[in-house]
Design an enzyme around this catalytic site. Structure first.
Site, PDB file in Angstrom:
ATOM      1  N   HIS A 153      -3.368   6.130   3.380  1.00 49.33           N
ATOM      2  CA  HIS A 153      -3.795   4.884   2.754  1.00 49.33           C
ATOM      3  C   HIS A 153      -5.187   4.534   3.276  1.00 49.33           C
ATOM      4  O   HIS A 153      -5.451   4.580   4.474  1.00 49.33           O
ATOM      5  CB  HIS A 153      -2.799   3.774   3.052  1.00 49.33           C
ATOM      6  CG  HIS A 153      -3.300   2.436   2.628  1.00 49.33           C
ATOM      7  ND1 HIS A 153      -3.870   2.229   1.397  1.00 49.33           N
ATOM      8  CD2 HIS A 153      -3.352   1.251   3.278  1.00 49.33           C
ATOM      9  CE1 HIS A 153      -4.243   0.966   1.306  1.00 49.33           C
ATOM     10  NE2 HIS A 153      -3.942   0.349   2.435  1.00 49.33           N
ATOM     11  N   ASN A 175     -10.148  -1.176   0.483  1.00 45.86           N
ATOM     12  CA  ASN A 175      -8.694  -1.051   0.428  1.00 45.86           C
ATOM     13  C   ASN A 175      -8.214  -1.488  -0.963  1.00 45.86           C
ATOM     14  O   ASN A 175      -8.325  -2.661  -1.318  1.00 45.86           O
ATOM     15  CB  ASN A 175      -8.096  -1.943   1.528  1.00 45.86           C
ATOM     16  CG  ASN A 175      -6.587  -1.884   1.581  1.00 45.86           C
ATOM     17  OD1 ASN A 175      -5.931  -1.405   0.671  1.00 45.86           O
ATOM     18  ND2 ASN A 175      -6.034  -2.389   2.677  1.00 45.86           N
ATOM     19  N   CYS A 192       0.807  -1.218   0.000  1.00 46.24           N
ATOM     20  CA  CYS A 192       0.000   0.000   0.000  1.00 46.24           C
ATOM     21  C   CYS A 192       0.837   1.263   0.000  1.00 46.24           C
ATOM     22  O   CYS A 192       0.322   2.354  -0.224  1.00 46.24           O
ATOM     23  CB  CYS A 192      -0.913  -0.011   1.220  1.00 46.24           C
ATOM     24  SG  CYS A 192      -1.818  -1.544   1.362  1.00 46.24           S
TER      25      CYS A 192
END
Ligand code: ACO
Length: 333
Positions: free
Chosen positions: A258, A288, A115
């Site tokens: 993130h 996500n 990420c």
């Protein structure tokens, strides 16, 4: 060695059309919309079709960023693709996009740093542009996380989605006061690597029958442990990167973290003392999307007309590795 400012001159993003809601997931695993929303803030996520690989998503975002920057593919010196879901081990996803986009003069490689990948990619691009080695670099973050999702594991399958974001990095104009990509901090904590990993499919463990039976070709995660690392790590990286940028907390106009979990974002923003309306959130819509999440958020912030010339954007990524990365970008558009 000469040094000049490097700026983001174009952004783009793409998410697949198909929406998977929490109600849809209730049909797949034992979960509820209430649990998912209260524990993660996620309401829905986008799912790529069987025909779409990460490069297909990345191409859409990349083309949009080139158009926004007003340059063509032949102007590109390099394509950097951040992904943990490459089309193949090789050719890497950046090679595939380089061919399909027609970037005949570009070098191409992938970054696999979870990420944090978009921050890693921007940092690499800045170095090549700032030193005068290259003029135009396309950084693409593209993920088809649903290709490594274990749809029998309710603790992970509700979290992830597919999407891509991209940015063009170009020399700025010092005479116009461009400062652009101001500061970066990258950190690696490999000792926590097993908290988020795909056990099989690399040179350590083949994808054989036993691995498939154990779903070891899919993402495994120790969520609560990662949660603690993220909430602690985000403020630490932030302090280092804003110090490196020579700004204070009060100078931060936008925070793009993130997008893994609204509770992580809220807890970190509270610790940093940053007002809610300065914190960019889209985890509710996309879940996500790993490396793509901050790139998509940046593009949306820009296209919604919320970014002003000279705004300071703080980006903080965390994820597989365990890795952390922070950036301060002064918006130069
Ligand atoms: N639906 C219903 N119940 C569930 C679900 C679900 N989908 N998932 C887990 N549960 C249950 C668990 O079984 C557990 O039940 P028990 O108490 O009876 O044992 C209970 O809910 C609590 O589970 P926890 O795992 O403790 O839940 P938590 O509040 O910690 O939330 C989560 C889990 C959302 C994963 C959180 O820990 C998190 O977001 N962690 C960080 C994830 C992250 O940031 N990853 C890094 C980036 S990702 C990348 O790099 C690709």
């Amino acid at each position: 060695m000469s040094c000049r400012p490097a700026v983001i001159s174009g952004v783009g993003s793409y998410v697949p059309d198909r929406i998977l809601t929490n109600a849809d997931l209730e049909e797949i695993v034992e979960t509820t919309d209430e649990w998912i929303v209260s524990h993660t803030g996620i309401r829905e996520r986008r799912i790529a079709s069987d025909e779409q690989a990460s490069s297909d998503l990345g191409l859409m975002a990349g083309r949009s960023a080139l158009e926004d920057a007003g340059i063509g593919p032949a102007d590109l010196d390099m394509i950097v693709c951040a992904t943990v879901t490459p089309d193949h081990f090789f050719p890497v996803t950046a090679n595939i996009m380089q061919d399909r986009i027609g970037a005949d003069n570009a070098a191409a490689f992938d970054i696999l740093s979870g990420c944090t990948g978009f921050v890693y990619g921007l940092y690499v691009a800045r170095q090549f542009v700032a030193t005068g080695e290259m003029e135009h670099i396309l950084v693409v973050s593209a993920e088809k996380l649903t290709s490594i999702t274990d749809w029998t594991d309710r603790s992970t399958c509700v979290l992830f989605g597919d999407g891509a974001g991209a940015a063009v990095v170009t020399p700025g104009d010092p005479a116009a006061g461009d400062t652009g990509l101001l500061a970066f901090v990258l950190e690696s904590y490999g000792e926590h690597g097993r908290l988020l990993h795909v056990p099989a499919g690399g040179s350590r463990q083949p994808v054989d029958g036993a691995a498939l039976a154990a779903h070891d070709n899919c993402l495994k995660m120790e969520g609560p442990e990662l949660f603690k690392l993220a909430v602690r790590g985000i403020p630490e990286v932030t302090e280092k990167v804003i110090d490196r940028a020579g700004i204070g907390y009060e100078d931060i106009d936008w925070v793009i973290m993130h997008q893994a979990n609204i509770r992580i974002i809220d807890a970190a923003a509270k610790r940093l003392g940053i007002p809610e309306d300065r914190v960019v959130i889209n985890v509710d819509k996309y879940g996500n999307t790993s490396a793509a999440s901050m790139a998509i958020a940046l593009d949306e912030l820009y296209r919604e007309g919320r970014l002003q010339l000279g705004d300071n954007i703080l980006m903080v990524g965390f994820g597989a590795g365990f890795s952390l990365g922070g950036a301060v970008i002064r918006w130069s558009r």
